[in-house]
Design an enzyme around this catalytic site. Structure first.
Site, PDB file in Angstrom:
ATOM      1  N   ASP A 144      -4.715  21.098 -13.356  1.00  0.00           N
ATOM      2  CA  ASP A 144      -5.192  19.841 -13.922  1.00  0.00           C
ATOM      3  C   ASP A 144      -4.758  19.843 -15.389  1.00  0.00           C
ATOM      4  O   ASP A 144      -5.273  20.599 -16.209  1.00  0.00           O
ATOM      5  CB  ASP A 144      -6.721  19.730 -13.791  1.00  0.00           C
ATOM      6  CG  ASP A 144      -7.240  18.387 -14.287  1.00  0.00           C
ATOM      7  OD1 ASP A 144      -6.606  17.790 -15.186  1.00  0.00           O
ATOM      8  OD2 ASP A 144      -8.291  17.939 -13.795  1.00  0.00           O
ATOM      9  N   TYR A 171     -13.123  20.533 -14.463  1.00  0.00           N
ATOM     10  CA  TYR A 171     -13.767  19.212 -14.502  1.00  0.00           C
ATOM     11  C   TYR A 171     -14.796  19.090 -13.381  1.00  0.00           C
ATOM     12  O   TYR A 171     -14.475  19.309 -12.221  1.00  0.00           O
ATOM     13  CB  TYR A 171     -12.699  18.118 -14.400  1.00  0.00           C
ATOM     14  CG  TYR A 171     -13.269  16.729 -14.387  1.00  0.00           C
ATOM     15  CD1 TYR A 171     -14.074  16.282 -15.427  1.00  0.00           C
ATOM     16  CD2 TYR A 171     -13.011  15.863 -13.337  1.00  0.00           C
ATOM     17  CE1 TYR A 171     -14.609  15.007 -15.413  1.00  0.00           C
ATOM     18  CE2 TYR A 171     -13.539  14.581 -13.324  1.00  0.00           C
ATOM     19  CZ  TYR A 171     -14.347  14.164 -14.367  1.00  0.00           C
ATOM     20  OH  TYR A 171     -14.870  12.898 -14.343  1.00  0.00           O
ATOM     21  N   LYS A 179      -6.629   9.122 -19.691  1.00  0.00           N
ATOM     22  CA  LYS A 179      -6.878   9.749 -21.006  1.00  0.00           C
ATOM     23  C   LYS A 179      -5.667   9.555 -21.928  1.00  0.00           C
ATOM     24  O   LYS A 179      -5.228   8.441 -22.117  1.00  0.00           O
ATOM     25  CB  LYS A 179      -7.216  11.223 -20.814  1.00  0.00           C
ATOM     26  CG  LYS A 179      -8.137  11.527 -19.643  1.00  0.00           C
ATOM     27  CD  LYS A 179      -9.530  10.993 -19.849  1.00  0.00           C
ATOM     28  CE  LYS A 179     -10.412  11.405 -18.684  1.00  0.00           C
ATOM     29  NZ  LYS A 179     -11.536  10.545 -18.457  1.00  0.00           N
ATOM     30  N   ARG A 196       0.832  -1.206   0.000  1.00  0.00           N
ATOM     31  CA  ARG A 196       0.000   0.000   0.000  1.00  0.00           C
ATOM     32  C   ARG A 196       0.872   1.263   0.000  1.00  0.00           C
ATOM     33  O   ARG A 196       0.447   2.326  -0.415  1.00  0.00           O
ATOM     34  CB  ARG A 196      -0.933   0.019   1.217  1.00  0.00           C
ATOM     35  CG  ARG A 196      -2.074   1.006   1.076  1.00  0.00           C
ATOM     36  CD  ARG A 196      -2.970   1.085   2.299  1.00  0.00           C
ATOM     37  NE  ARG A 196      -2.247   1.545   3.461  1.00  0.00           N
ATOM     38  CZ  ARG A 196      -2.069   0.856   4.584  1.00  0.00           C
ATOM     39  NH1 ARG A 196      -2.592  -0.356   4.713  1.00  0.00           N
ATOM     40  NH2 ARG A 196      -1.382   1.348   5.593  1.00  0.00           N
TER      41      ARG A 196
HETATM   42  C1  PLP Z   1      -9.859  17.186 -16.719  1.00  0.00           C
HETATM   43  C2  PLP Z   1     -10.095  15.948 -15.938  1.00  0.00           C
HETATM   44  N1  PLP Z   1      -9.539  15.829 -14.725  1.00  0.00           N
HETATM   45  C3  PLP Z   1      -9.737  14.724 -13.976  1.00  0.00           C
HETATM   46  C4  PLP Z   1     -10.520  13.682 -14.423  1.00  0.00           C
HETATM   47  C5  PLP Z   1     -10.737  12.474 -13.549  1.00  0.00           C
HETATM   48  O1  PLP Z   1     -10.057  11.388 -14.064  1.00  0.00           O
HETATM   49  P1  PLP Z   1     -10.464   9.856 -13.805  1.00  0.00           P
HETATM   50  O2  PLP Z   1     -11.696   9.599 -14.580  1.00  0.00           O
HETATM   51  O3  PLP Z   1      -9.265   9.110 -14.253  1.00  0.00           O
HETATM   52  O4  PLP Z   1     -10.704   9.739 -12.334  1.00  0.00           O
HETATM   53  C6  PLP Z   1     -11.106  13.765 -15.689  1.00  0.00           C
HETATM   54  C7  PLP Z   1     -11.965  12.665 -16.186  1.00  0.00           C
HETATM   55  O5  PLP Z   1     -12.665  12.800 -17.164  1.00  0.00           O
HETATM   56  C8  PLP Z   1     -10.893  14.927 -16.458  1.00  0.00           C
HETATM   57  O6  PLP Z   1     -11.442  15.058 -17.673  1.00  0.00           O
END
Ligand code: PLP
Length: 407
Positions: free
Chosen positions: A200, A126, A225, A64
């Site tokens: 982000d 997001y 992604k 972990r």
């Molecule tokens: C800009 C952005 N940040 C964070 C996330 C979260 O990622 P995850 O789906 O891998 O948890 C996403 C998911 O679509 C996203 O588009």
């Protein structure tokens, strides 16, 4: 574009002449040259590790807290996130991997925000990250100051909100409206106000934009992604320059325990050497598609920072090396968008983005973003762009008939 190869030695290179970024990335997963050993590290599956006697100084004791496959992935991500600051100072980034992008986002919030702390957040970031702040963290006493729509004018909007804040959250380009803000200018303003900055960086990846080099304290990405790019795993990471922040993130991961599996870490590692190739192709496809859409009367607007007409293009061109695979565009109504997606054969209807196959969705159907009903978020894949454009053209051509009387 050339980058300083100050990590060449760590990569096993014996020269410091400067490698192109794609070379650095393609070669980053290679193991040191030892005759007869594998050229890349395989996954290590372990809960406990052998730990006789005093555990102090043990590299690995319990799964972990640490795992050799994470270490390898974190080293490679660190290579990608490392760079040179505006003052010319080179830095080595340290990355911490998490089970998803949201786990990475949560780790930053959890590591730095305490009751009474203020976080400045764009309303166009997001939506799950905003919901987490607006829900749990607000209930625990964190104060959220929301910026209506952060884009090219972000500095004027954000500066008055920085007073007394702990953290500024940035997402550029933002998902799904592709707004671009000046990360370097915002980071400088935040630093002057004693505020930490988190970016982000999911849509561009560290290869397309390096927030730490632009002055941010945290670079966060959903590696679900473009970074992994196959659409078959979830993971995320946070990269930092500062050792104290690194310790806090690692503590958060160990204490909360929602960790990345070694298999997923290895699959991500396996995807990384093709990232330059995939970004090259998907971003070129995205630009060609954006240009095609911009010339179509059925399309009310195209949101892609690679387009010279995009309000954030100048900033994007300055701070990004790739404009990303995501193109958002608006058809004139929800009905038109639904008909278009039903007719398009090569735009696989699915959420997420950054994969090798082209996907699209009508974003408002999820209800999380304040976007028009006709807004489609498309992620360009690696198919031949001529086929993608031909398919979109036939889908658009079908609209007047399909929507007779509706527009
Ligand atoms: C800009 C952005 N940040 C964070 C996330 C979260 O990622 P995850 O789906 O891998 O948890 C996403 C998911 O679509 C996203 O588009």
């Amino acid at each position: 574009m050339r980058f300083v190869s100050f990590k060449a030695a760590r990569l096993g290179m014996d020269w410091e002449g400067g490698m192109r970024e794609s070379t650095r990335v393609v070669r980053s997963t290679l193991t040191p040259v030892v005759a007869g050993t594998s050229m890349s590290a395989g996954p290590v599956f372990a809960a406990p590790f052998h730990a006789p006697g005093d555990p102090a100084g043990l590299a690995y004791s319990y799964g972990r807290a640490h795992n050799p496959t994470w270490t390898e992935l974190e080293r490679v991500l660190g290579v990608m996130e490392s760079g040179v600051l505006a003052d010319g100072g080179a830095y080595d980034a340290q990355a911490v991997v998490f089970a998803s992008g949201m786990a990475a986002v949560t780790a930053v919030f959890g590591a730095v925000l305490r009751p009474g702390d203020v976080v400045v957040v764009p309303a166009n970031s997001y939506y799950t990250a905003r919901n987490l702040l607006g829900g749990y963290f607000t209930e625990m006493g964190v104060v959220v100051r929301t910026v209506p729509r952060m884009g090219v004018n972000a500095l004027e909007q954000v500066t008055p909100l920085l007073e007394g804040a702990r953290l500024l959250w940035i997402e550029s380009p933002s998902n799904p409206t592709m707004d671009v803000c000046d990360i370097a200018a915002l980071s400088a303003a935040a630093r002057a106000a004693g505020v930490l900055v988190a970016v982000d960086n999911t849509t561009p990846t560290a290869l397309g934009q390096r927030p730490l080099a632009l002055g941010a304290d945290f670079s966060i990405a959903s590696d679900t992604k473009s970074l992994s790019g196959q659409g078959d795993i979830l993971l995320g990471h946070v990269a930092v320059r500062d050792a104290e922040l690194l310790t806090k993130l690692m503590q958060w991961r160990n204490l909360t325990g929602g960790i990345l599996g070694p298999m997923e870490a290895w699959l991500a590692l396996r995807s990384i050497p093709t990232l330059p190739l995939r970004l090259e192709k998907t971003c070129a496809n995205a630009l060609a598609i954006a240009e095609f859409l911009a010339g179509r009367s059925e399309v009310a607007q195209v949101l892609y920072p690679g387009l010279k007409t995009h309000p954030g293009h100048t900033i994007a061109a300055r701070q990004m090396t790739y404009f990303g695979a995501v193109v958002s565009f608006e058809l004139k109504s929800q009905v038109a968008a639904e008909a278009f997606l039903a007719k398009a054969e090569l735009l696989t209807e699915a959420t997420s983005f950054g994969g090798v196959t082209t996907t699209a969705e009508r974003r408002a159907k999820w209800g999380g973003d304040a976007v028009a009903g006709g807004l489609i978020r498309m992620s360009a894949g690696c198919e031949a762009v001529e086929d993608l454009i031909a398919d979109m053209a036939q889908a658009l051509n079908s609209l007047p008939q399909a929507l007779d009387g509706l527009r």
